[in-house]
Design a protein around this motif. Structure first.
Motif, PDB file in Angstrom:
ATOM      1  N   PRO A 426      42.284  42.406  47.234  1.00  0.00           N
ATOM      2  CA  PRO A 426      43.280  42.400  48.414  1.00  0.00           C
ATOM      3  C   PRO A 426      44.750  42.086  47.553  1.00  0.00           C
ATOM      4  O   PRO A 426      44.914  41.865  46.422  1.00  0.00           O
ATOM      5  CB  PRO A 426      43.107  41.474  49.260  1.00  0.00           C
ATOM      6  N   ALA A 427      45.644  42.701  48.147  1.00  0.00           N
ATOM      7  CA  ALA A 427      46.987  42.581  47.882  1.00  0.00           C
ATOM      8  C   ALA A 427      47.320  41.085  47.349  1.00  0.00           C
ATOM      9  O   ALA A 427      47.888  40.848  46.135  1.00  0.00           O
ATOM     10  CB  ALA A 427      48.131  42.793  48.692  1.00  0.00           C
ATOM     11  N   GLU A 428      46.698  40.015  48.007  1.00  0.00           N
ATOM     12  CA  GLU A 428      46.920  38.549  47.759  1.00  0.00           C
ATOM     13  C   GLU A 428      46.138  38.098  46.573  1.00  0.00           C
ATOM     14  O   GLU A 428      46.299  36.853  46.350  1.00  0.00           O
ATOM     15  CB  GLU A 428      46.851  37.655  49.106  1.00  0.00           C
ATOM     16  N   SER A 429      45.470  38.820  45.992  1.00  0.00           N
ATOM     17  CA  SER A 429      44.683  38.456  44.846  1.00  0.00           C
ATOM     18  C   SER A 429      45.462  38.214  43.767  1.00  0.00           C
ATOM     19  O   SER A 429      44.813  37.652  42.836  1.00  0.00           O
ATOM     20  CB  SER A 429      43.454  39.480  44.463  1.00  0.00           C
ATOM     21  N   HIS A 430      46.634  38.733  43.665  1.00  0.00           N
ATOM     22  CA  HIS A 430      47.485  38.269  42.324  1.00  0.00           C
ATOM     23  C   HIS A 430      48.856  38.244  42.949  1.00  0.00           C
ATOM     24  O   HIS A 430      49.347  38.946  43.583  1.00  0.00           O
ATOM     25  CB  HIS A 430      47.283  39.205  41.268  1.00  0.00           C
ATOM     26  N   GLY A 431      49.651  37.254  42.202  1.00  0.00           N
ATOM     27  CA  GLY A 431      51.200  37.197  42.532  1.00  0.00           C
ATOM     28  C   GLY A 431      51.678  35.772  42.080  1.00  0.00           C
ATOM     29  O   GLY A 431      51.272  35.488  40.839  1.00  0.00           O
ATOM     30  N   PHE A 432      52.523  34.966  43.000  1.00  0.00           N
ATOM     31  CA  PHE A 432      52.927  34.056  42.481  1.00  0.00           C
ATOM     32  C   PHE A 432      53.096  32.681  43.598  1.00  0.00           C
ATOM     33  O   PHE A 432      52.946  33.161  44.595  1.00  0.00           O
ATOM     34  CB  PHE A 432      54.508  34.121  42.227  1.00  0.00           C
ATOM     35  N   ALA A 447      46.217  34.584  39.605  1.00  0.00           N
ATOM     36  CA  ALA A 447      45.221  35.923  39.999  1.00  0.00           C
ATOM     37  C   ALA A 447      44.010  35.241  40.303  1.00  0.00           C
ATOM     38  O   ALA A 447      43.473  34.560  39.646  1.00  0.00           O
ATOM     39  CB  ALA A 447      45.290  36.526  38.505  1.00  0.00           C
ATOM     40  N   TRP A 448      43.163  36.174  40.805  1.00  0.00           N
ATOM     41  CA  TRP A 448      41.828  35.889  41.103  1.00  0.00           C
ATOM     42  C   TRP A 448      40.982  36.426  40.142  1.00  0.00           C
ATOM     43  O   TRP A 448      41.098  37.505  39.763  1.00  0.00           O
ATOM     44  CB  TRP A 448      41.529  36.628  42.888  1.00  0.00           C
ATOM     45  N   MET A 449      39.993  35.637  39.703  1.00  0.00           N
ATOM     46  CA  MET A 449      39.170  35.972  38.493  1.00  0.00           C
ATOM     47  C   MET A 449      37.852  35.815  38.795  1.00  0.00           C
ATOM     48  O   MET A 449      37.172  34.927  39.661  1.00  0.00           O
ATOM     49  CB  MET A 449      39.319  34.830  37.395  1.00  0.00           C
ATOM     50  N   SER A 450      37.024  37.033  38.348  1.00  0.00           N
ATOM     51  CA  SER A 450      35.565  36.816  38.731  1.00  0.00           C
ATOM     52  C   SER A 450      34.846  36.374  37.461  1.00  0.00           C
ATOM     53  O   SER A 450      34.939  36.879  36.455  1.00  0.00           O
ATOM     54  CB  SER A 450      35.057  38.492  38.919  1.00  0.00           C
ATOM     55  N   CYS A 451      34.019  35.190  37.664  1.00  0.00           N
ATOM     56  CA  CYS A 451      33.433  34.653  36.871  1.00  0.00           C
ATOM     57  C   CYS A 451      32.045  34.325  36.997  1.00  0.00           C
ATOM     58  O   CYS A 451      31.455  33.732  37.725  1.00  0.00           O
ATOM     59  CB  CYS A 451      33.673  32.982  36.731  1.00  0.00           C
ATOM     60  N   PRO A 452      31.145  35.225  35.951  1.00  0.00           N
ATOM     61  CA  PRO A 452      29.555  35.260  36.203  1.00  0.00           C
ATOM     62  C   PRO A 452      29.075  33.771  36.093  1.00  0.00           C
ATOM     63  O   PRO A 452      29.409  33.035  35.573  1.00  0.00           O
ATOM     64  CB  PRO A 452      29.416  36.263  35.102  1.00  0.00           C
TER      65      PRO A 452
END
Length: 454
Positions: A426-432, A447-452
């Motif tokens: 979503p838009a709010e997955s990265h910003g400040f 930023a949202w990160m996907s971590c296996p």
């Protein structure tokens, strides 16, 4: 960039006045990994055949005994195991070694069998389930109406990836029957491209000779009989070949056969390799393309082919989602100045603070976050959010003039080891995020990160 300068100062054990470092901003867990449930999907029940002696219905072409098998003119599949199995066993392994599939049928001459070159099934995994590495189609041994049968069976993960990266897997819940609307049936396919004309080293009639040492009779004859065709694809082998040969890319060259006057022909090398492979929806290659030499009515031809695995895609690796952070950026408060609507090369008074920031940190340029309206501590800034903001590059010219240029494609430089940015988030997955450090507010990239998880 400000990030690079700050990191350099940190390495020296120094921090420039007014530069905030986000070294202690630990990633924040946004969403835990979703794990799937291991299930069993079943397909057709195939008759079991053997190679027992004293067979009453022996096929004309050889192969397994067909005693007790209902035969018709329509070919059907049967299964032969390499070793005996009991009811309740599940047989899997290497095709051609542990089990082999045959098509069987009957015509006026008698019973026939033909071994299938590759494993296939009529088992379709539901769309919300995924294949597991190493878990191809196996067979559950049982009986129906007193006759031994082998039921197609595949162990899958439904609703996400499995909790463990490797098997063995123990299915849970009830068996899922194969049905319409699922993935491509589980099988292996040798997917081919278009057949192409062949040139190979050797001597021949001069009219079919190319580059002195190659013969391309079939291709030349085609152009001779089709005067409207200007050129055609030609595959040249580096050594003589015969029908049945299989070559790798290092054994062939791609040429273009062209006209050279009214009766002569020439072959030019392709600058770039050209593929004519056919794609099959639901299938993906498991080997590099190889070249198969095949007989035609007027000579040898060659076709590119590759073994494909068809069926449900492999299960995704479950991943936790974290919010990770970058280096804090200086904030320029232009909420009262409508800077976005003005000439960016001539910033007005709200950018005086940026000039002071550059001088204080001994920088000639830096990225800054420009607030077009008021923001409070812990507010999130992102595209489409309720707070208007910009990212700008500010710099000092040699004569001391301040320049500011808005950047519409700036992406926060955020990374996290062994993780990747969330795609299609979503838009709010990265910003400040507005933070406070050393008595000053900063814009902290996130930023949202996907971590296996494995």
């Amino acid at each position: 960039m400000l990030r690079n300068i700050a990191l350099g100062m940190l390495a020296l054990g120094l921090t420039a006045p007014g530069v905030s470092l986000a070294q202690d901003a630990a990633p924040r867990l946004i969403k835990q990994a979703v794990f799937g449930e291991v299930r069993e999907v079943t397909g057709d029940a195939l008759p079991l055949v053997t190679a027992k002696p004293g067979c009453k219905i022996a096929p004309l072409s050889g192969g397994p005994c067909l005693d007790g098998i209902a035969l018709s003119a329509t070919p059907s599949r049967v299964l032969m195991l390499a070793r005996p199995a009991q009811n309740g066993d599940r047989v899997s392994g290497a095709y051609g070694r542990d089990f082999t599939l045959y098509t069987v049928w009957r015509d006026a001459q008698g019973a026939h069998t033909q071994a299938l070159a590759l494993p296939t099934s009529n088992l379709s995994v539901p769309r919300d389930c995924f294949a597991l590495s190493g878990e191809e189609v196996g067979y559950g041994i049982g009986s129906r109406n007193g006759a031994p049968v082998a039921v197609e069976s595949q162990i899958v993960s439904c609703g996400g990836g499995p909790r463990a990266p490797h098997g063995p897997y123990a299915p849970q819940g009830e068996v899922i029957p194969s049905g319409a609307g699922g993935w491509h049936v589980s099988e292996m396919q040798l997917v081919a491209g278009q057949r192409r004309y062949l040139a190979q080293p050797g001597s021949c009639d001069p009219q079919f000779s190319l580059r002195t040492d190659w013969c391309a009779e079939a291709g030349v004859r085609y152009l001779q009989s089709h005067p409207d065709e200007k050129e055609l694809d030609l595959i040249a082998t580096k050594a003589p070949v015969r029908a049945g040969d299989i070559l790798g890319d290092d054994g062939i060259e791609q040429w273009v056969l062209k006209r050279k006057g009214e009766t002569k022909f020439k072959a030019d090398s392709r600058w770039f390799k050209k593929s004519l492979m056919t794609t099959v929806d639901g299938c993906s290659p498991v080997e590099a393309i190889r070249w198969y030499v095949e007989p035609g009515e007027d000579g040898l031809y060659i076709t590119e082919k590759a073994l494909n695995r068809c069926g449900a895609p492999l299960a995704p690796v479950p991943a936790d989602t974290y919010e990770a952070y970058g280096q804090d950026m200086f904030i320029v408060d232009c909420a009262q100045h409508r800077w976005r609507d003005r000439d960016e090369k001539s910033p007005d008074g709200c950018f005086d603070q940026a000039r002071d920031y550059l001088k204080r940190t001994r920088q000639t340029s830096a990225w800054v976050v420009v607030l077009n309206q008021g923001a409070r501590l812990d507010d999130h800034l992102y595209d489409g959010g309720y707070i208007s903001y910009d990212v700008a590059r500010v710099s000092l010219s040699k004569d001391g003039a301040l320049l500011a240029k808005r950047d519409t494609v700036y992406a926060p430089g955020v990374s996290l080891r062994n993780c990747a940015p969330v795609s299609n988030g979503p838009a709010e997955s990265h910003g400040f995020i507005i933070v406070r450090s050393m008595g000053v507010q900063w814009a902290r990239p996130y930023a949202w990160m996907s971590c296996p998880v494995y």
